[in-house]
Design a protein around this motif. Structure first.
Motif, PDB file in Angstrom:
ATOM      1  N   SER A 179       0.845  -1.198   0.000  1.00 61.49           N
ATOM      2  CA  SER A 179       0.000   0.000   0.000  1.00 61.49           C
ATOM      3  C   SER A 179       0.877   1.243   0.000  1.00 61.49           C
ATOM      4  N   ARG A 180       0.379   2.316  -0.610  1.00 66.00           N
ATOM      5  CA  ARG A 180       1.070   3.604  -0.523  1.00 66.00           C
ATOM      6  C   ARG A 180       0.054   4.721  -0.739  1.00 66.00           C
ATOM      7  N   ALA A 181       0.357   5.879  -0.180  1.00 58.57           N
ATOM      8  CA  ALA A 181      -0.543   7.025  -0.282  1.00 58.57           C
ATOM      9  C   ALA A 181      -0.616   7.532  -1.720  1.00 58.57           C
ATOM     10  N   VAL A 182      -1.819   7.966  -2.131  1.00 57.88           N
ATOM     11  CA  VAL A 182      -2.040   8.543  -3.453  1.00 57.88           C
ATOM     12  C   VAL A 182      -3.012   9.708  -3.330  1.00 57.88           C
ATOM     13  N   GLU A 183      -3.183  10.423  -4.433  1.00 57.53           N
ATOM     14  CA  GLU A 183      -4.205  11.457  -4.527  1.00 57.53           C
ATOM     15  C   GLU A 183      -5.378  10.883  -5.313  1.00 57.53           C
ATOM     16  N   HIS A 184      -6.588  11.275  -4.956  1.00 51.57           N
ATOM     17  CA  HIS A 184      -7.768  10.836  -5.702  1.00 51.57           C
ATOM     18  C   HIS A 184      -8.775  11.981  -5.742  1.00 51.57           C
ATOM     19  N   PRO A 185      -9.280  12.318  -6.936  1.00 47.97           N
ATOM     20  CA  PRO A 185     -10.160  13.494  -7.057  1.00 47.97           C
ATOM     21  C   PRO A 185     -11.471  13.397  -6.288  1.00 47.97           C
ATOM     22  N   SER A 186     -11.905  12.190  -5.976  1.00 40.21           N
ATOM     23  CA  SER A 186     -13.188  12.065  -5.285  1.00 40.21           C
ATOM     24  C   SER A 186     -13.050  12.161  -3.771  1.00 40.21           C
ATOM     25  N   VAL A 187     -11.807  12.312  -3.271  1.00 39.33           N
ATOM     26  CA  VAL A 187     -11.603  12.411  -1.825  1.00 39.33           C
ATOM     27  C   VAL A 187     -10.764  13.656  -1.521  1.00 39.33           C
ATOM     28  N   PRO A 188     -11.374  14.831  -1.591  1.00 42.35           N
ATOM     29  CA  PRO A 188     -10.638  16.059  -1.246  1.00 42.35           C
ATOM     30  C   PRO A 188     -10.391  16.115   0.256  1.00 42.35           C
ATOM     31  N   GLU A 189      -9.487  16.966   0.655  1.00 40.32           N
ATOM     32  CA  GLU A 189      -9.190  17.110   2.076  1.00 40.32           C
ATOM     33  C   GLU A 189     -10.414  17.600   2.840  1.00 40.32           C
ATOM     34  N   ASP A 190     -10.589  17.079   4.036  1.00 40.90           N
ATOM     35  CA  ASP A 190     -11.677  17.463   4.920  1.00 40.90           C
ATOM     36  C   ASP A 190     -11.075  18.233   6.096  1.00 40.90           C
ATOM     37  N   PRO A 191     -11.511  19.453   6.354  1.00 37.45           N
ATOM     38  CA  PRO A 191     -10.926  20.233   7.460  1.00 37.45           C
ATOM     39  C   PRO A 191     -11.092  19.580   8.826  1.00 37.45           C
ATOM     40  N   GLU A 192     -11.968  18.592   8.908  1.00 40.55           N
ATOM     41  CA  GLU A 192     -12.180  17.905  10.185  1.00 40.55           C
ATOM     42  C   GLU A 192     -11.044  16.935  10.511  1.00 40.55           C
ATOM     43  N   TYR A 193     -10.294  16.524   9.468  1.00 34.06           N
ATOM     44  CA  TYR A 193      -9.219  15.552   9.657  1.00 34.06           C
ATOM     45  C   TYR A 193      -7.895  16.111   9.137  1.00 34.06           C
ATOM     46  N   VAL A 194      -6.793  15.490   9.582  1.00 36.14           N
ATOM     47  CA  VAL A 194      -5.466  15.820   9.074  1.00 36.14           C
ATOM     48  C   VAL A 194      -5.106  14.781   8.020  1.00 36.14           C
ATOM     49  N   ARG A 195      -4.871  15.228   6.792  1.00 33.45           N
ATOM     50  CA  ARG A 195      -4.547  14.302   5.695  1.00 33.45           C
ATOM     51  C   ARG A 195      -3.095  13.834   5.792  1.00 33.45           C
ATOM     52  N   VAL A 196      -2.900  12.521   5.803  1.00 37.79           N
ATOM     53  CA  VAL A 196      -1.569  11.921   5.801  1.00 37.79           C
ATOM     54  C   VAL A 196      -1.198  11.622   4.354  1.00 37.79           C
ATOM     55  N   ARG A 197      -0.172  12.286   3.861  1.00 44.00           N
ATOM     56  CA  ARG A 197       0.183  12.172   2.448  1.00 44.00           C
ATOM     57  C   ARG A 197       1.398  11.274   2.216  1.00 44.00           C
ATOM     58  N   THR A 198       2.081  10.913   3.284  1.00 46.32           N
ATOM     59  CA  THR A 198       3.238  10.023   3.155  1.00 46.32           C
ATOM     60  C   THR A 198       2.963   8.748   3.938  1.00 46.32           C
ATOM     61  N   TYR A 199       2.756   7.656   3.205  1.00 44.86           N
ATOM     62  CA  TYR A 199       2.427   6.386   3.848  1.00 44.86           C
ATOM     63  C   TYR A 199       2.802   5.238   2.913  1.00 44.86           C
ATOM     64  N   GLU A 200       3.548   4.280   3.413  1.00 43.33           N
ATOM     65  CA  GLU A 200       3.904   3.083   2.660  1.00 43.33           C
ATOM     66  C   GLU A 200       3.862   1.874   3.593  1.00 43.33           C
ATOM     67  N   SER A 201       3.405   0.753   3.061  1.00 42.88           N
ATOM     68  CA  SER A 201       3.302  -0.455   3.868  1.00 42.88           C
ATOM     69  C   SER A 201       3.467  -1.678   2.983  1.00 42.88           C
ATOM     70  N   GLN A 202       4.171  -2.665   3.497  1.00 38.19           N
ATOM     71  CA  GLN A 202       4.273  -3.955   2.804  1.00 38.19           C
ATOM     72  C   GLN A 202       4.156  -5.081   3.818  1.00 38.19           C
ATOM     73  N   MET A 203       3.223  -5.981   3.574  1.00 32.16           N
ATOM     74  CA  MET A 203       3.036  -7.152   4.419  1.00 32.16           C
ATOM     75  C   MET A 203       3.343  -8.399   3.581  1.00 32.16           C
ATOM     76  N   VAL A 204       4.235  -9.248   4.102  1.00 32.65           N
ATOM     77  CA  VAL A 204       4.564 -10.519   3.461  1.00 32.65           C
ATOM     78  C   VAL A 204       4.213 -11.633   4.434  1.00 32.65           C
ATOM     79  N   ILE A 205       3.486 -12.630   3.965  1.00 32.12           N
ATOM     80  CA  ILE A 205       3.061 -13.758   4.796  1.00 32.12           C
ATOM     81  C   ILE A 205       3.621 -15.045   4.197  1.00 32.12           C
TER      82      ILE A 205
END
Length: 271
Positions: free
Chosen positions: A146-172
Motif C-alpha cells: 500500500s502507498r498514499a495517493v491522490e484521488h479526485p473524489s476524496v478532497p481534504e476534509d478540514p475535520e481531519y489531518v490528511r496523511v500524504r506520506t504512507y507506505e506499507s508492505q506485508m509478506v506472509i
C-alpha cells in the motif's frame, strides 16, 4: 526480494515455526539491514512478534518493521481479515471511515479512504492510499502493498489531518500451506502523521499501539476461523495473474468506480 527478506527475518528473530529464542542484541540489529542501509534497532520483543525501527534519513521520522508468527490461524484467514474493509469496521474501534473508492478488476488494485482516531489531543487522521495484493504459490508467499495517493473524489476534509506520506508492505509465509494453521509475517511501514510532537513521542505512540492492534487483528482472524463472522475470500477472488495482465498492454483495464468521480486505471497502479 520479499522471499529473501522473510528468510533473513526468520533466521534473525527465532520466532519462525513457533520458536521463541532471542538472539544476541548485536546480530539482531545488523542482520536485518541490507548492505549500505542503516541498522534496525529493536524496540519491542514479545512472544508472538518483534518490532524494529530505524531513522529515515533527512526527516524526523522512523521506518518500522514487525516480524511475527502465529500457529492457531491459517495464512488465508489472516490475509483475508486484513483485506476485508467491511469486517475491519467491526473489529477495529479506531476506524471512523474505511471505504473502497475505486477498484481495478484486472490488477486487483484498490483505492481506499481510511479515517482513523489518533490519541488525544491529536485530531483524527485520514489516508487515501492504493493497495495491491498477490499470492505467489511458487514461493509460498502472500504479499500486500500500500502507498498514499491522490484521488479526485476524496478532497481534504478540514475535520481531519490528511496523511500524504504512507507506505506499507506485508509478506506472509505459511509454515505449510495457505489453509493449514501456522505462518510467519513481515510488516514494513512508514508514514508521516503530520504531528508537531517530537520523534520520540511518535515512536512511543507506535510502539504502545502496535501490541493492541496486533492483538485485535489476531482475535479477528480467530473469529473468522471459527466462522463466527463472514469474511470475503480474496484468494478465491484473485484478479488476473501479472503475466496475463501484462499481455493486455495497450488495452484499457476494466475498472469498477465506487464513486461518481472519474479516475483512470493509471491512478491505481502501484509503482
Amino acid at each position: 526480494r520479499s522471499a529473501e527478506e522473510m528468510k533473513h527475518m526468520e533466521s534473525v528473530s527465532g520466532l519462525s515455526q513457533g520458536e521463541c529464542q532471542r538472539p544476541d542484541p548485536k546480530p539482531e540489529r545488523e542482520a536485518v539491514a541490507a548492505p549500505g542501509e542503516q541498522p534496525w534497532e529493536m524496540i519491542m520483543d514479545k512472544k508472538h512478534f518483534k518490532l524494529w525501527r530505524r531513522p529515515i534519513e533527512g526527516t524526523h521520522l522512523y521506518q518500522y518493521r514487525v516480524f511475527g508468527s502465529y500457529t492457531d490461524v491459517t495464512p488465508r484467514q489472516f490475509f483475508n481479515v486484513q483485506l476485508d474493509t467491511e469486517y475491519r469496521k467491526k473489529w477495529d474501534s479506531l476506524v471512523i471511515k474505511l471505504d473502497v473508492i475505486e477498484r481495478d478488476l484486472v490488477t486487483g488494485s484498490e483505492v481506499i479512504h481510511w479515517v482513523t482516531h489518533f490519541p488525544y489531543p491529536m485530531y483524527s487522521r485520514d489516508y487515501v492510499y492504493v493497495r495491491r495484493y498477490s499470492v505467489d504459490k511458487e514461493n509460498n508467499l502472500m504479499v500486500l502493498v500500500s502507498r498514499a495517493v491522490e484521488h479526485p473524489s476524496v478532497p481534504e476534509d478540514p475535520e481531519y489531518v490528511r496523511v500524504r506520506t504512507y507506505e506499507s508492505q506485508m509478506v506472509i509465509r505459511p509454515h505449510k500451506t495457505f489453509d493449514e494453521n501456522g505462518f510467519d509475517y513481515l510488516l514494513t511501514y512508514s508514514d508521516n502523521p503530520q504531528t508537531v510532537f517530537p520523534r520520540y513521542c511518535v515512536s512511543w505512540m507506535v510502539s504502545s499501539g502496535m501490541p493492541e492492534f496486533l492483538e485485535k487483528l489476531h482475535a479477528a482472524a480467530l473469529k473468522a476461523k471459527k466462522l463466527e463472522v463472514e469474511v470475503r475470500d480474496y484468494m478465491a477472488a484473485r484478479p488476473l495473474e501479472s503475466g496475463a495482465a501484462e499481455g493486455k498492454a495497450g488495452v484499457a483495464a476494466a475498472t469498477e468506480p465506487a464513486s461518481d468521480a472519474p479516475c483512470g486505471p493509471a491512478r491505481l497502479e502501484y509503482a
